[in-house]
Design a protein around this motif. Structure first.
Motif, PDB file in Angstrom:
ATOM      1  N   SER A  60     -35.519 -24.341  22.080  1.00  8.62           N
ATOM      2  CA  SER A  60     -35.729 -23.174  21.213  1.00  8.62           C
ATOM      3  C   SER A  60     -34.386 -22.650  20.733  1.00  8.62           C
ATOM      4  N   HIS A  61     -34.428 -21.787  19.744  1.00 10.89           N
ATOM      5  CA  HIS A  61     -33.233 -21.143  19.198  1.00 10.89           C
ATOM      6  C   HIS A  61     -32.206 -22.162  18.700  1.00 10.89           C
ATOM      7  N   LEU A  62     -32.679 -23.201  18.031  1.00  8.56           N
ATOM      8  CA  LEU A  62     -31.767 -24.200  17.479  1.00  8.56           C
ATOM      9  C   LEU A  62     -30.966 -23.595  16.336  1.00  8.56           C
ATOM     10  N   LYS A  63     -29.692 -23.930  16.269  1.00 11.34           N
ATOM     11  CA  LYS A  63     -28.829 -23.524  15.171  1.00 11.34           C
ATOM     12  C   LYS A  63     -28.099 -24.768  14.694  1.00 11.34           C
ATOM     13  N   THR A  64     -27.928 -24.881  13.400  1.00 12.11           N
ATOM     14  CA  THR A  64     -27.178 -26.002  12.857  1.00 12.11           C
ATOM     15  C   THR A  64     -26.026 -25.473  12.019  1.00 12.11           C
ATOM     16  N   VAL A  65     -24.957 -26.219  11.999  1.00 11.85           N
ATOM     17  CA  VAL A  65     -23.791 -25.896  11.189  1.00 11.85           C
ATOM     18  C   VAL A  65     -23.374 -27.175  10.487  1.00 11.85           C
ATOM     19  N   ARG A  66     -23.176 -27.086   9.199  1.00 13.64           N
ATOM     20  CA  ARG A  66     -22.732 -28.248   8.425  1.00 13.64           C
ATOM     21  C   ARG A  66     -21.229 -28.132   8.240  1.00 13.64           C
ATOM     22  N   ALA A  67     -20.489 -29.148   8.624  1.00 14.15           N
ATOM     23  CA  ALA A  67     -19.041 -29.179   8.441  1.00 14.15           C
ATOM     24  C   ALA A  67     -18.711 -30.078   7.254  1.00 14.15           C
ATOM     25  N   PHE A  68     -17.659 -29.729   6.554  1.00 12.54           N
ATOM     26  CA  PHE A  68     -17.229 -30.496   5.390  1.00 12.54           C
ATOM     27  C   PHE A  68     -15.790 -30.956   5.581  1.00 12.54           C
ATOM     28  N   THR A  69     -15.473 -32.147   5.089  1.00  8.58           N
ATOM     29  CA  THR A  69     -14.076 -32.570   5.055  1.00  8.58           C
ATOM     30  C   THR A  69     -13.381 -31.752   3.977  1.00  8.58           C
ATOM     31  N   SER A  70     -12.072 -31.742   3.982  1.00  7.81           N
ATOM     32  CA  SER A  70     -11.357 -30.985   2.954  1.00  7.81           C
ATOM     33  C   SER A  70     -11.643 -31.552   1.562  1.00  7.81           C
ATOM     34  N   ASP A  71     -11.807 -32.871   1.449  1.00  8.56           N
ATOM     35  CA  ASP A  71     -12.139 -33.470   0.154  1.00  8.56           C
ATOM     36  C   ASP A  71     -13.524 -33.034  -0.320  1.00  8.56           C
ATOM     37  N   GLU A  72     -14.495 -33.019   0.600  1.00  7.59           N
ATOM     38  CA  GLU A  72     -15.838 -32.575   0.235  1.00  7.59           C
ATOM     39  C   GLU A  72     -15.826 -31.121  -0.216  1.00  7.59           C
ATOM     40  N   PHE A  73     -15.100 -30.283   0.517  1.00  3.73           N
ATOM     41  CA  PHE A  73     -15.089 -28.866   0.177  1.00  3.73           C
ATOM     42  C   PHE A  73     -14.332 -28.609  -1.123  1.00  3.73           C
ATOM     43  N   THR A  74     -13.286 -29.378  -1.369  1.00  6.80           N
ATOM     44  CA  THR A  74     -12.564 -29.260  -2.644  1.00  6.80           C
ATOM     45  C   THR A  74     -13.496 -29.592  -3.803  1.00  6.80           C
ATOM     46  N   ALA A  75     -14.319 -30.623  -3.646  1.00  5.24           N
ATOM     47  CA  ALA A  75     -15.288 -30.984  -4.688  1.00  5.24           C
ATOM     48  C   ALA A  75     -16.308 -29.865  -4.894  1.00  5.24           C
ATOM     49  N   ILE A  76     -16.742 -29.224  -3.820  1.00  7.61           N
ATOM     50  CA  ILE A  76     -17.681 -28.105  -3.915  1.00  7.61           C
ATOM     51  C   ILE A  76     -17.022 -26.938  -4.654  1.00  7.61           C
ATOM     52  N   GLN A  77     -15.772 -26.653  -4.327  1.00  5.37           N
ATOM     53  CA  GLN A  77     -15.049 -25.578  -5.008  1.00  5.37           C
ATOM     54  C   GLN A  77     -14.915 -25.869  -6.496  1.00  5.37           C
ATOM     55  N   LYS A  78     -14.628 -27.111  -6.840  1.00  5.89           N
ATOM     56  CA  LYS A  78     -14.509 -27.496  -8.252  1.00  5.89           C
ATOM     57  C   LYS A  78     -15.839 -27.272  -8.970  1.00  5.89           C
ATOM     58  N   LYS A  79     -16.916 -27.696  -8.331  1.00  5.79           N
ATOM     59  CA  LYS A  79     -18.244 -27.510  -8.912  1.00  5.79           C
ATOM     60  C   LYS A  79     -18.564 -26.026  -9.088  1.00  5.79           C
ATOM     61  N   ALA A  80     -18.206 -25.212  -8.104  1.00  9.25           N
ATOM     62  CA  ALA A  80     -18.438 -23.767  -8.197  1.00  9.25           C
ATOM     63  C   ALA A  80     -17.640 -23.177  -9.356  1.00  9.25           C
ATOM     64  N   GLY A  81     -16.410 -23.630  -9.523  1.00 11.39           N
ATOM     65  CA  GLY A  81     -15.594 -23.146 -10.627  1.00 11.39           C
ATOM     66  C   GLY A  81     -16.217 -23.465 -11.978  1.00 11.39           C
ATOM     67  N   GLU A  82     -16.780 -24.660 -12.092  1.00 14.50           N
ATOM     68  CA  GLU A  82     -17.448 -25.058 -13.335  1.00 14.50           C
ATOM     69  C   GLU A  82     -18.698 -24.203 -13.576  1.00 14.50           C
ATOM     70  N   LEU A  83     -19.435 -23.926 -12.527  1.00 13.72           N
ATOM     71  CA  LEU A  83     -20.630 -23.094 -12.658  1.00 13.72           C
ATOM     72  C   LEU A  83     -20.273 -21.650 -13.000  1.00 13.72           C
ATOM     73  N   ALA A  84     -19.184 -21.157 -12.441  1.00 15.03           N
ATOM     74  CA  ALA A  84     -18.787 -19.761 -12.652  1.00 15.03           C
ATOM     75  C   ALA A  84     -18.483 -19.465 -14.115  1.00 15.03           C
ATOM     76  N   ILE A  85     -18.012 -20.449 -14.847  1.00 15.11           N
ATOM     77  CA  ILE A  85     -17.684 -20.252 -16.262  1.00 15.11           C
ATOM     78  C   ILE A  85     -18.924 -19.839 -17.054  1.00 15.11           C
ATOM     79  N   ALA A  86     -20.072 -20.453 -16.737  1.00 16.03           N
ATOM     80  CA  ALA A  86     -21.303 -20.198 -17.493  1.00 16.03           C
ATOM     81  C   ALA A  86     -22.183 -19.121 -16.872  1.00 16.03           C
ATOM     82  N   TYR A  87     -21.898 -18.715 -15.652  1.00 18.05           N
ATOM     83  CA  TYR A  87     -22.776 -17.770 -14.944  1.00 18.05           C
ATOM     84  C   TYR A  87     -22.581 -16.348 -15.448  1.00 18.05           C
ATOM     85  N   LYS A  88     -23.679 -15.702 -15.646  1.00 16.06           N
ATOM     86  CA  LYS A  88     -23.691 -14.261 -15.975  1.00 16.06           C
ATOM     87  C   LYS A  88     -24.592 -13.579 -14.960  1.00 16.06           C
ATOM     88  N   ALA A  89     -24.073 -12.580 -14.270  1.00 18.02           N
ATOM     89  CA  ALA A  89     -24.860 -11.853 -13.284  1.00 18.02           C
ATOM     90  C   ALA A  89     -26.009 -11.120 -13.978  1.00 18.02           C
TER      91      ALA A  89
END
Length: 92
Positions: A60-89
């Motif tokens: 019971s009470h299982l918790k999971t955590v996803r870890a990313f390599t620095s390369d994976e996280f850099t790619a995620i940051q790049k993708k977020a930056g691209e999305l942020a340009i078009a996003y309007k709150a």
């Protein structure tokens, strides 16, 4: 202890079916008593196996955590930056 936890968390047939590889086991302090490190090609397979195990009442009470390599996280940051340009709150 590791073998007992392996059998309890994900019995051998589930580990093999999900192609998960147990990498490490740690005893911890704080909110959790232990942590395991696994590698798996498709994280959804691991989560599905843990859902089955949790639903059985074995753990019971299982918790999971996803870890990313620095390369994976850099790619995620790049993708977020691209999305942020078009996003309007909402309301803007």
């Amino acid at each position: 202890m590791r073998a007992q936890l392996t059998a309890k968390l994900l019995p051998a047939p589930l580990w093999k079916q999900q192609a998960a590889h147990w990498r490490a086991f740690y005893l911890t302090t704080g909110d959790s008593d232990f942590a395991i490190k696994v590698t798996i090609d498709d994280v959804t397979n691991l989560i599905a196996g843990l859902m089955v195990t949790g639903a059985s009442g074995a753990v019971s009470h299982l918790k999971t955590v996803r870890a990313f390599t620095s390369d994976e996280f850099t790619a995620i940051q790049k993708k977020a930056g691209e999305l942020a340009i078009a996003y309007k709150a909402p309301g803007n």
